[in-house]
Design an enzyme around this catalytic site. Structure first.
Site, PDB file in Angstrom:
ATOM      1  N   ASP A  88     -35.955 -10.991 -33.442  1.00 52.91           N
ATOM      2  CA  ASP A  88     -36.378 -12.236 -34.076  1.00 52.91           C
ATOM      3  C   ASP A  88     -36.914 -11.882 -35.460  1.00 52.91           C
ATOM      4  O   ASP A  88     -38.018 -11.346 -35.589  1.00 52.91           O
ATOM      5  CB  ASP A  88     -37.459 -12.931 -33.243  1.00 52.91           C
ATOM      6  CG  ASP A  88     -36.882 -13.661 -32.042  1.00 52.91           C
ATOM      7  OD1 ASP A  88     -35.751 -13.339 -31.636  1.00 52.91           O
ATOM      8  OD2 ASP A  88     -37.569 -14.550 -31.493  1.00 52.91           O
ATOM      9  N   LYS A 150     -34.059 -19.791 -35.564  1.00 45.63           N
ATOM     10  CA  LYS A 150     -35.301 -20.037 -34.819  1.00 45.63           C
ATOM     11  C   LYS A 150     -36.241 -20.836 -35.706  1.00 45.63           C
ATOM     12  O   LYS A 150     -36.410 -20.535 -36.887  1.00 45.63           O
ATOM     13  CB  LYS A 150     -35.931 -18.710 -34.403  1.00 45.63           C
ATOM     14  CG  LYS A 150     -37.261 -18.841 -33.680  1.00 45.63           C
ATOM     15  CD  LYS A 150     -37.797 -17.469 -33.273  1.00 45.63           C
ATOM     16  CE  LYS A 150     -39.206 -17.559 -32.731  1.00 45.63           C
ATOM     17  NZ  LYS A 150     -39.751 -16.225 -32.362  1.00 45.63           N
ATOM     18  N   LYS A 179     -33.028 -21.731 -31.460  1.00 48.26           N
ATOM     19  CA  LYS A 179     -34.210 -21.354 -30.682  1.00 48.26           C
ATOM     20  C   LYS A 179     -35.394 -22.163 -31.184  1.00 48.26           C
ATOM     21  O   LYS A 179     -35.762 -22.080 -32.355  1.00 48.26           O
ATOM     22  CB  LYS A 179     -34.507 -19.859 -30.801  1.00 48.26           C
ATOM     23  CG  LYS A 179     -35.792 -19.450 -30.068  1.00 48.26           C
ATOM     24  CD  LYS A 179     -36.014 -17.947 -30.079  1.00 48.26           C
ATOM     25  CE  LYS A 179     -37.369 -17.578 -29.489  1.00 48.26           C
ATOM     26  NZ  LYS A 179     -37.594 -16.111 -29.468  1.00 48.26           N
TER      27      LYS A 179
END
EC number: 4.1.2.4
Length: 219
Positions: A88, A150, A179
């Site tokens: 991430d 994300k 996400k």
């Protein structure tokens, strides 16, 4: 029925967590059938040594994303070497806000090139972006070759909204996964995010969400 557990990236990112707490966190997440655990670089090797079924995710450039590119690349490479299967990555929001889009794309591409085995998720911090910027962020992440966009680190002034998730989903048109992360602390919110289009849920409340899911469905 949505099995929320299969969407959860369960985060343990607070700096005060001991190695014993990380170990217990990974074991409990695995016991509950949670998809992935997300940890800081220091804890990747430990988490990977314990995990059998649960995926191990590592944050890169967390939480500000303002490290130099070379530092992010090294951090990512070492995380994968230590056992991280997913990354991430906090993008450079300052560069994006300065309209240095080529820099943002190239930085991400360099990280991706050096960690080809990993699933790459780019954290764009939607709480700081307007609608047009979110659409631009989607295009940049797609151009760079990310697997997921994300929404947030969870360190922004507010959480992610359903409207932001829907906007990303509609803009992406199936070209990139989503996400949702930031302010997702209960089962109802997690389900709402999935129904809005989230393919993955980032939360530090994964254990309580999974337990509530199992309690309701008597699994």
């Amino acid at each position: 029925m949505i099995d929320v557990r299969k969407y959860i990236d369960n985060a343990a990112l607070k700096p005060h967590l001991s190695e014993k707490e990380i170990e217990e966190f990974v074991l409990k997440s695995e016991e509950l059938g949670i998809y992935a655990v997300c940890v800081n670089p220091y804890h990747v090797k430990l988490a990977s040594s314990i995990a059998k079924k649960v995926k191990v995710c590592c944050v890169i450039g967390f939480p500000l994303g303002l490290n130099k590119t070379s530092v992010k690349v090294k951090e990512a490479v070492e995380a994968v070497r230590d056992g991280a299967q997913e990354l991430d990555i906090v993008w450079n929001l300052s560069a994006f806000k300065s309209e240095k889009y080529d820099f943002v794309v190239e930085e991400l591409k360099e990280i991706f090139r050096e960690t080809p085995s990993a699933v790459h998720k780019v954290i764009v911090e939607t709480p700081y972006l307007n609608e047009e910027e979110i659409k631009k962020a989607v295009e940049i992440c797609i151009e760079a070759g990310a697997d997921f966009i994300k929404t947030s680190t969870g360190f922004a002034p507010r959480g992610t909204t359903l409207e932001e998730v829907r906007l990303i989903k509609s803009s992406a048109k199936g070209r990139i996964k989503v996400k949702a992360s930031g302010g997702i602390r209960d089962l109802e919110t997690a389900i709402s995010m999935i129904e809005a289009g989230a393919d993955r849920i980032g939360t530090s409340s994964g254990i309580s969400i999974a337990e509530e899911f199992l309690k309701r469905h008597l699994i």
